[in-house]
Each structure stands twice: as C-alpha cells, then as structure tokens.
Write a protein that holds these residues in place. Structure first.
Motif, short mmCIF file in Angstrom:
data_model
loop_
_atom_site.label_atom_id
_atom_site.label_comp_id
_atom_site.label_asym_id
_atom_site.label_seq_id
_atom_site.Cartn_x
_atom_site.Cartn_y
_atom_site.Cartn_z
N SER A 59 -0.64 5.51 -13.77
CA SER A 59 0.00 6.57 -14.56
C SER A 59 1.48 6.58 -14.21
O SER A 59 1.87 6.27 -13.09
N PRO A 60 2.33 6.92 -15.16
CA PRO A 60 3.77 6.94 -14.91
C PRO A 60 4.16 8.15 -14.07
O PRO A 60 3.35 9.06 -13.85
N ASP A 61 5.38 8.18 -13.63
CA ASP A 61 5.85 9.27 -12.77
C ASP A 61 5.73 10.64 -13.44
O ASP A 61 5.54 11.65 -12.76
N SER A 62 5.84 10.67 -14.77
CA SER A 62 5.81 11.94 -15.48
C SER A 62 4.46 12.65 -15.36
O SER A 62 4.39 13.87 -15.51
N THR A 63 3.40 11.89 -15.11
CA THR A 63 2.07 12.50 -15.02
C THR A 63 1.37 12.24 -13.69
O THR A 63 0.35 12.86 -13.41
N LYS A 64 1.92 11.34 -12.90
CA LYS A 64 1.28 11.01 -11.62
C LYS A 64 1.18 12.24 -10.74
O LYS A 64 2.12 13.02 -10.61
N GLY A 65 0.01 12.41 -10.13
CA GLY A 65 -0.22 13.55 -9.26
C GLY A 65 -0.71 14.79 -9.99
O GLY A 65 -1.23 15.71 -9.36
N ARG A 66 -0.55 14.82 -11.31
CA ARG A 66 -1.04 15.96 -12.09
C ARG A 66 -2.20 15.57 -13.00
O ARG A 66 -3.12 16.36 -13.21
N PHE A 67 -2.14 14.36 -13.55
CA PHE A 67 -3.17 13.88 -14.48
C PHE A 67 -3.99 12.80 -13.80
O PHE A 67 -3.45 11.93 -13.12
N THR A 68 -5.29 12.83 -14.05
CA THR A 68 -6.19 11.82 -13.50
C THR A 68 -7.10 11.29 -14.59
O THR A 68 -7.79 12.05 -15.26
N ILE A 69 -7.08 9.98 -14.75
CA ILE A 69 -7.97 9.33 -15.71
C ILE A 69 -9.20 8.82 -14.97
O ILE A 69 -9.11 8.35 -13.84
N SER A 70 -10.35 8.94 -15.61
CA SER A 70 -11.59 8.44 -15.03
C SER A 70 -12.50 7.98 -16.16
O SER A 70 -12.27 8.30 -17.33
N ARG A 71 -13.50 7.23 -15.79
CA ARG A 71 -14.44 6.74 -16.80
C ARG A 71 -15.86 6.86 -16.29
O ARG A 71 -16.12 6.71 -15.09
N ASP A 72 -16.78 7.12 -17.21
CA ASP A 72 -18.20 7.13 -16.92
C ASP A 72 -18.85 6.16 -17.91
O ASP A 72 -19.12 6.52 -19.05
N ASN A 73 -19.02 4.94 -17.45
CA ASN A 73 -19.53 3.91 -18.36
C ASN A 73 -20.95 4.22 -18.84
O ASN A 73 -21.33 3.85 -19.95
N ALA A 74 -21.73 4.90 -18.01
CA ALA A 74 -23.09 5.25 -18.41
C ALA A 74 -23.09 6.21 -19.60
O ALA A 74 -23.99 6.18 -20.44
N LYS A 75 -22.04 7.04 -19.67
CA LYS A 75 -21.93 7.99 -20.77
C LYS A 75 -21.00 7.48 -21.87
O LYS A 75 -20.76 8.17 -22.86
N ASN A 76 -20.45 6.29 -21.65
CA ASN A 76 -19.51 5.72 -22.62
C ASN A 76 -18.37 6.67 -22.92
O ASN A 76 -17.95 6.84 -24.08
N THR A 77 -17.83 7.27 -21.87
CA THR A 77 -16.83 8.31 -22.02
C THR A 77 -15.72 8.12 -20.99
O THR A 77 -15.97 7.73 -19.85
N VAL A 78 -14.50 8.42 -21.43
CA VAL A 78 -13.34 8.42 -20.55
C VAL A 78 -12.77 9.83 -20.54
O VAL A 78 -12.81 10.53 -21.56
N TYR A 79 -12.25 10.22 -19.39
CA TYR A 79 -11.74 11.57 -19.23
C TYR A 79 -10.28 11.56 -18.81
O TYR A 79 -9.80 10.60 -18.21
N LEU A 80 -9.61 12.64 -19.11
CA LEU A 80 -8.26 12.88 -18.59
C LEU A 80 -8.23 14.31 -18.05
O LEU A 80 -8.26 15.26 -18.83
N GLN A 81 -8.23 14.43 -16.74
CA GLN A 81 -8.10 15.73 -16.11
C GLN A 81 -6.62 16.04 -15.96
O GLN A 81 -5.89 15.28 -15.33
N MET A 82 -6.20 17.15 -16.54
CA MET A 82 -4.79 17.52 -16.53
C MET A 82 -4.64 18.84 -15.78
O MET A 82 -5.21 19.86 -16.19
N ASN A 83 -3.89 18.79 -14.70
CA ASN A 83 -3.64 19.98 -13.88
C ASN A 83 -2.15 20.31 -13.89
O ASN A 83 -1.32 19.48 -14.25
#
Length: 121
Positions: A59-83
C-alpha cells in the motif's frame, strides 16, 4: 471471466472505520492478484492497496498503517479494512483483479462497479 462486486461503503465520521468487501464470481480469486483503487470527484484514480496471489501486500504511504487489504480465497472475497478515516479518503472505491501483481491505476483485467465511501469532518 470474473465478476467483481463491492460492498460495505457508506457514510462515516472522520476517525471512524469501514470494511469493504469484494466478492468474485465466475472464477476463483486465488489465481489473481487483487487490488483496491479509488477515485474522488475531479481527481485521478489512485492505487489504494494490493495483495498478491501468495498473500503479499503493498500500500502507498497515503494509506499505509490505516488501510489493510486481505483475502479469503475460500470465500472468494477480498477485503479492505479502513481505519482512522479522513475526509480526503472520500471517493468511489473499486476492486480489481489481474494475473500478475503490478502497482497501477489501470492495468487490470477485471473491475467492479465501485462503492461510495464518504467521510464527514
């Protein structure tokens, strides 16, 4: 073909959190690198975060430390947690997929329709 569908956007106050989801259909997401990008009115599209097929993230500096990307391949879903959201995070957020991991704002094979995130001050 891969169909991507984002959800989870909405209105939140500054300092709050949201979690975006990107559900895929048509093919398994495990064979794709996945990305989140955003575009605010009158601004260019911006890379927010990416996750490779083996789970490496960037992630770039503008979102690093605040946004987290993750994936759940079993659910075929990607997430973006934004704090710690800020008014400048207000944009339409898009999910995208591509075979090879690359940091870009356009070079992806599949795109979702986007979900609006609005952060009030």
């Amino acid at each position: 073909q891969v169909q991507l569908s984002e959800s989870g956007g909405g209105l939140v106050q500054a300092g709050g959190s949201l979690r975006l989801s990107c559900a895929a259909s048509g093919r398994t997401l495990s064979t794709y690198a996945m990305y989140w990008l955003r575009q605010a009115p009158g601004k260019e599209r911006e890379f927010v975060a990416g996750i490779s097929r083996d789970g490496g993230t960037y992630s770039p500096d503008s979102t690093k430390g605040r946004f987290t990307i993750s994936r759940d391949n079993a659910k075929n879903t990607v997430y973006l947690q934004m704090n710690s959201l800020k008014p400048e995070d207000t944009a339409v957020y898009y999910c995208a997929a591509g075979r090879n991991f690359v940091v870009s704002t356009a070079d992806y094979e599949y795109w979702g329709q986007g979900t609006q995130v609005t952060v009030s001050s």
